[in-house]
Every structure is written in structure tokens, then in C-alpha cells.
Scaffold this motif. Structure first.
Motif, short mmCIF file in Angstrom:
data_model
loop_
_atom_site.label_atom_id
_atom_site.label_comp_id
_atom_site.label_asym_id
_atom_site.label_seq_id
_atom_site.Cartn_x
_atom_site.Cartn_y
_atom_site.Cartn_z
N UNK A 39 0.86 -1.18 0.00
CA UNK A 39 0.00 0.00 0.00
C UNK A 39 0.89 1.23 0.00
N UNK A 40 0.30 2.37 -0.27
CA UNK A 40 0.99 3.66 -0.19
C UNK A 40 -0.05 4.76 -0.36
N UNK A 41 0.30 5.96 0.02
CA UNK A 41 -0.58 7.13 -0.14
C UNK A 41 -1.97 6.88 0.44
N UNK A 42 -1.97 6.38 1.67
CA UNK A 42 -3.22 6.14 2.38
C UNK A 42 -3.91 7.45 2.74
N UNK A 43 -3.14 8.46 3.07
CA UNK A 43 -3.65 9.80 3.37
C UNK A 43 -4.81 9.79 4.37
N UNK A 47 -11.07 4.96 7.43
CA UNK A 47 -12.38 4.32 7.35
C UNK A 47 -12.33 2.99 6.61
N UNK A 48 -11.29 2.76 5.82
CA UNK A 48 -11.15 1.49 5.10
C UNK A 48 -10.38 0.44 5.90
N UNK A 49 -9.80 0.83 7.02
CA UNK A 49 -8.97 -0.11 7.80
C UNK A 49 -9.71 -1.38 8.24
N UNK A 50 -11.00 -1.32 8.61
CA UNK A 50 -11.68 -2.56 8.98
C UNK A 50 -11.71 -3.58 7.84
N UNK A 51 -11.75 -3.12 6.61
CA UNK A 51 -11.71 -4.05 5.47
C UNK A 51 -10.28 -4.48 5.15
N UNK A 52 -9.35 -3.55 5.30
CA UNK A 52 -7.94 -3.88 5.08
C UNK A 52 -7.50 -4.96 6.06
N UNK A 53 -7.96 -4.86 7.32
CA UNK A 53 -7.62 -5.88 8.32
C UNK A 53 -8.07 -7.26 7.87
N UNK A 73 3.26 8.58 3.00
CA UNK A 73 2.07 9.44 2.93
C UNK A 73 0.87 8.71 3.51
N UNK A 74 1.09 8.12 4.68
CA UNK A 74 -0.02 7.47 5.36
C UNK A 74 -0.93 8.50 6.03
N UNK A 75 -0.49 9.75 6.11
CA UNK A 75 -1.26 10.78 6.80
C UNK A 75 -1.69 11.90 5.84
N UNK A 76 -2.58 12.76 6.33
CA UNK A 76 -3.05 13.97 5.66
C UNK A 76 -4.03 13.67 4.51
N UNK A 77 -5.32 13.83 4.81
CA UNK A 77 -6.31 13.65 3.77
C UNK A 77 -7.74 13.53 4.27
N UNK A 78 -7.90 13.24 5.56
CA UNK A 78 -9.23 13.15 6.16
C UNK A 78 -9.15 13.75 7.58
N UNK A 79 -10.29 13.92 8.25
CA UNK A 79 -10.23 14.50 9.59
C UNK A 79 -9.42 13.69 10.61
N UNK A 80 -9.16 12.43 10.33
CA UNK A 80 -8.35 11.65 11.28
C UNK A 80 -6.97 12.29 11.48
N UNK A 81 -6.51 13.03 10.47
CA UNK A 81 -5.19 13.65 10.58
C UNK A 81 -5.17 14.76 11.64
N UNK A 275 -0.23 0.98 -6.40
CA UNK A 275 -1.62 0.53 -6.31
C UNK A 275 -2.64 1.67 -6.26
N UNK A 276 -2.19 2.92 -6.46
CA UNK A 276 -3.14 4.03 -6.50
C UNK A 276 -3.08 4.90 -5.27
N UNK A 277 -4.20 5.05 -4.58
CA UNK A 277 -4.28 6.00 -3.47
C UNK A 277 -5.44 5.69 -2.55
N UNK A 278 -5.40 6.27 -1.37
CA UNK A 278 -6.53 6.35 -0.44
C UNK A 278 -7.08 4.99 -0.01
N UNK A 279 -6.25 3.94 -0.06
CA UNK A 279 -6.71 2.60 0.30
C UNK A 279 -7.82 2.08 -0.61
#
Length: 557
Positions: A39-43, A47-53, A73-81, A275-279
Motif C-alpha cells: 500500500x501507499x498514499x493512504x492519506x 475508514x477502510x482499515x476494517x476491510x484492510x484488516x 504518505x499514510x497521513x493527511x487527507x481526512x479528519x483523522x489527521x 496501487x493508486x491511493x486512499x486505500x
């Protein structure tokens, strides 16, 4: 009885015909194979982590020698940041779902090196399981020798040491041992102007690290988690250059450019995969041992969509961070995560298609308009006319769907960065440009953005025509101001005009001269015409003293 035996005999014969498949399965099972989930560029798309698990656990259950790697770039892109510094939500969730190793991307420095240090220390303090962190090309000598950087540099160095970060790590899974090292690319460095950190040449650092691994470790494979990326131009495709110039790398997990690949790029036996972006997807990469070495076998994208079930325990953890965001961030703006701001009937451009073509765009235009609205609201009776607002494509990270628009969605559109306050979100800043420089900004939009779509500019208050057949930097004409009432005004070359942009974009605008090797000159100034040296001194504040964040201007609009 004879008939019964005959039927049994026929059944045995049928089963015997199936034996080759069973034997093949056994042979396949006995093959020495190493698998990777990448993975990369999760940003911050937690919210997708439950499926990634679910996917990671399934892959590890199917094959013990499975390694899970991330390219930064696992950070910066949603309010979780927004709780990045205090909660380290991204690293903690990555550890929970099963990531083995990650690296730093340019957006990990959005809170500057001090913010990154805080995040790493928060991760350590949590006592949660965390992914290992590798990065091989920080130039500590240069960073710590710089009087302006050494204090925060030393702080970052200690935070990385406390976390256990290193140039490389060796991960053991089953009978397999894989060395993983991290690289921070040249363009990533240029995209992090406030990182406060110096970096070594990526190729030379990779070469040195591979040599170190070969000299001191006994491993089956060497993998680079790289935040450098690939492009269509071989001269700028950094991870392809890395694969070409450095022998001994089996796999490069290629982050930064958000590239989707149906098939990996193979350069001198090195597999380069994205693999793209954002999980949206995970990558499943498999190597099989042939002739004494592990060789590339298969690659496929695993879509993280409705077909994947959620891990309920992981979903509970994500909800916990969501509550933290409401408590620690949105409440400061009298907002809540799921609060509905507007009903949308407009078909906005999808983010994957955004800024690909020159011209007006509803999404870009409404963002630029919102900047002016936000400044008017912030300054009240003290409002000074904003002539032009500029929103570059590179800071716009999401779009709007039809239906309800929530606070979360408004934040996601303009989710990058931080201000002097250390709080998530780039603030808006006020600068002045001459009329001649406004015309040049239009020229940058037309001439430069086809080469780099992130530089495409959406502007409120400025209109212009262009001819694509004319030579570069001479394509625009009839550049004019347009007032909110629709009145068209001629631009005076020597007059100063007020321009509003986010902090990062204003800083990058000020770098046009050096980036164009002197061919272009745009010098942001203060109201008196003096060149701006410190853009942070020109941040726009709301009447309650808070910085006017660009996302908040959009949300309030």
C-alpha cells in the motif's frame, strides 16, 4: 452387491482422474514462495482499515510468508489527521491491521519536523503495536549543522530513535527473511518546503544501503519502500531510475505519485509496483523461488470495496479516533464530523478526473470563490477588497458527490497542511501582486500546468483567453479582472492587487522564479509593495483569533 462394487470402482476411477489437480495443489503448496501485501498514499483514510484488516489476515492465513509494506504518505487527507500529533491515529491503526513496515512521505512533514516528532512520540507512548519505520536518506549532518534547523532536527532525530526507526530492517515471517529499507524522493523533498530536514541523494543512499544489507544480513529478498514514484517520462520517473541504477533490489513499493498499475514495471529484474491511493486497493505481489532465487510471479490489485467484510474490532478502534476528532478538533469550529452543511444537486468533477484538462471547473471555481467569502466574513467591517483568489489543483484532494455535503467532506476537499498554530489545515494568506505578475500567473496556468497538472490554477476574479498554438509562455491574451458583480476591468501592469491563497500555495508561488531558473518572476509583496520573506506573517485571522483555514472558508461558504 456386484453392482455396488462396480459403482464404488467407478467412483474411485473418477476420483483418480482428479488426482493431478490434488497433486498440483500439493506441489504449489510446497513451492518456496514469498508474498507481499502493499500500500501507499493512504492519506489518513482510516475508514477502510476494517476491510484492510480482513484482507491482510486472510492473506497471512493463506500463506505464512506474507509481508505487509507501505510506501509513505499514510497521513493527511481526512479528519483523522487532525489528531495526528496527539494520537498518532494512522500509525496505530496500521499496526492494528497488520502492517509490518512503512516509510515517511512528504505529507508526514505537513506539521513540520516538530509535528512529526510529536506524532512519533505519541505513537510510542500509546504502547500499541506499530509498524516498523525505515528511511535511509535523511542527511543528519547537514540538518544538524544548519542553525535554523538543528533544534527541531535534533528533536526529530530523537523521536525516530525512540520509535526504533532505522535505515533498514529485517523482517522474519515463517522461513523467510526480507530486508526492507526506505527512500524519500527528490520531488517529495521539493513538495515539503517546511520539512526542516535535509536529504541525501536517493540513488546513492539506496546503493549504500543495499551494500550494507548484503555485507551484514542473510536475507532472501531486499525491498525498498520508496516515496519517490513513477511518471511517464523516463528522465523523471524516480523509482524506475532507482531500479536501473541500483543492483540488488527485488521489489520497490512505489509511493508518492498515486499511480495505478495493472501490471508492475520491471527494470533490470527489479519489480516496481504501485496501487493508486486512499486505500482504494491493496497490491498482492508474489515471488517464487526458482534456480536458487526468488523471482517475480504474480501481481494483482485487491479492491477494498463492498465485497470485503469489515473487521468489527478494527471498526470500533476507528470509531474511537472519530470521537477524538470531534472532541479535539471540530468542536473548536462549532462543527461535528457528520453535520450536514448543504444539499448538493451538482455533478462535480470526480477527483480522479480533476485538473486533467485546461479550462473552468465547478469544483475549482467554488473553492476559489469560497476563499473570498471566507476573508469577507473573517475581516468584517475591516475587509479590504480581494481582487483575485487562487486555488491550485495540487491542494484540492477530494470532490463532492450529489446529496448531503457533510463537514467531513468539506474538510477532505482541502485537508492538507497546518499553520503557525500547529492545528490541522492550511490557513489563507494575503499577498499583493502587480498587474504584470497577475498576467504572468495566467501564463503559468496555461503554459506550465499541461506539464504538471498540480500547478493548474483556479482563480476567482481573473479571466483570460489563450491560444495553445502559440509558443510556451506566450499563450495568454486579454487577461482581465472580473468583479463579483460581473464588471470587467482592465489590469494596470504597475498597480498592486490583493491576492488570497493558502499558505502552501503562496510559498510555492514565491518559488516560481527559482523553479523556472529566472525565466519567470512572481514576487509576492505586502500592501506597501515590499517583498514578503515570511508568509506566516500574512496569515488571515478570524475575529476570534483563530487562523482562517481554507477548509473552513469552504465549509462556511
Amino acid at each position: 452387491m456386484k453392482k455396488v462394487f462396480a459403482k464404488i470402482l467407478i467412483l474411485c476411477m473418477v476420483l483418480t482422474t482428479l488426482m493431478p489437480s490434488a497433486a498440483l495443489a500439493k506441489t504449489t503448496k510446497n513451492e518456496e514462495r514469498i508474498n507481499f501485501v502493499i500500500s501507499h498514499d493512504m492519506h489518513s483514510h482510516l475508514e477502510t482499515c476494517p476491510k484492510i484488516a480482513t484482507v491482510i489476515r486472510s492473506e497471512k492465513k493463506a500463506h505464512e510468508e506474507t509481508f505487509v509494506l507501505d510506501g509513505g504518505d499514510f497521513s493527511m487527507g481526512t479528519p483523522y489527521q487532525t489528531v495526528y500529533r496527539s494520537e498518532a491515529s494512522e500509525l496505530r491503526m496500521m499496526g492494528k491491521v497488520g502492517f509490518d513496515v512503512t516509510t515517511l512521505g512528504n505529507h508526514e512533514f505537513d506539521y513540520r519536523s516538530r509535528g512529526l516528532s510529536d506524532m512519533l512520540q505519541a505513537a510510542v507512548k500509546s504502547k500499541d503495536k506499530l509498524p516498523e519505520l525505515v528511511i535511509a536518506n535523511i542527511d543528519w549532518d547537514a540538518t544538524l549543522a544548519d542553525e535554523n534547523l538543528k533544534e527541531d532536527g535534533a528533536r526529530l532525530q530523537k523521536a525516530l530513535e525512540d520509535y526504533g526507526a532505522d535505515n533498514y530492517t529485517v523482517v522474519k515471517r515463517g522461513d523467510a527473511r526480507v530486508a526492507v529499507f526506505g527512500i524519500f524522493g527528490k520531488e517529495a523533498d521539493s513538495f515539503a518546503p517546511e520539512s526542516g530536514t535535509r536529504f541525501l541523494d536517493p540513488v546513492q543512499a539506496a546503493r549504500d544501503t543495499v551494500e550494507e544489507i548484503r555485507a551484514h544480513e542473510k536475507v532472501d529478498m531486499i525491498v525498498c519502500v520508496s516515496h519517490s514514484g513513477t511518471t511517464d517520462d523516463p528522465e523523471t520517473s524516480e523509482d524506475e531510475i532507482l531500479a536501473k541504477e541500483v543492483d540488488g533490489i527485488d521489489l520497490i513499493v512505489s509511493g508518492h505519485t498515486h499511480t495505478y498499475m495493472d501490471e508492475p514495471i520491471i527494470v533490470n529484474d527489479t519489480v516496481v509496483a504501485s496501487v493508486g491511493q486512499y486505500n482504494d486497493n491493496l497490491g498482492l505481489v508474489s515471488f517464487v523461488k526458482k534456480d536458487g532465487d526468488f523471482q517475480f510471479d504474480t501481481f494483482k490489485l485487491k479492491a477494498i470495496d463492498g465485497s470485503v467484510k469489515k473487521s468489527l474490532s478494527t471498526e470500533d478502534a476507528v470509531e474511537g479516533f472519530k470521537e477524538k476528532v470531534n472532541e479535539k478538533y471540530f468542536s473548536k469550529y462549532d462543527y461535528a464530523w457528520d453535520e450536514v452543511l448543504a444539499k448538493n444537486a451538482v455533478a462535480f468533477t470526480k477527483i480522479e478526473d480533476f485538473a486533467l484538462e485546461q479550462g473552468e471547473d465547478t469544483l475549482g471555481n467554488i473553492i476559489a470563490d469560497s476563499y473570498i467569502y471566507g476573508v469577507k466574513k473573517a475581516e468584517g467591517k475591516a475587509y479590504r477588497t480581494v481582487d483575485v483568489a487562487v486555488a491550485p489543483a495540487g491542494v484540492i484532494r477530494e470532490s463532492f458527490d450529489k446529496g448531503d455535503i457533510t463537514v467531513e467532506e468539506a474538510f477532505n476537499v482541502l485537508s492538507l497542511g497546518t499553520g503557525v498554530d500547529g492545528i490541522a489545515g492550511y490557513p489563507l494568506v494575503s499577498v499583493y501582486l502587480t498587474g504584470e505578475e497577475l498576467k504572468l500567473a495566467a501564463e503559468v496556468d496555461i503554459s506550465v500546468s499541461p506539464l504538471m497538472s498540480a500547478a493548474r490554477l483556479y482563480m476567482s476574479g481573473l479571466q483570460y483567453k489563450y491560444n495553445e498554438r502559440r509558443i510556451i509562455l506566450n499563450k495568454t491574451y486579454d487577461v482581465e479582472l472580473v468583479t463579483p458583480a460581473g464588471e470587467v476591468k482592465e489590469i494596470e501592469d504597475d498597480k498592486l492587487y490583493r491576492v488570497v491563497a493558502d499558505l502552501y500555495s503562496a510559498q510555492m508561488l514565491g518559488m516560481v522564479n527559482s523553479m523556472s531558473y529566472g525565466f519567470l518572476s512572481i514576487v509576492p509583496k505586502d500592501v506597501d509593495g515590499n517583498e514578503i520573506r515570511n508568509y506566516e506573517e500574512h496569515i488571515i485571522y478570524m475575529r476570534d483569533g483563530k487562523e482562517l483555514k481554507e477548509w473552513y472558508a469552504l465549509a462556511s461558504y
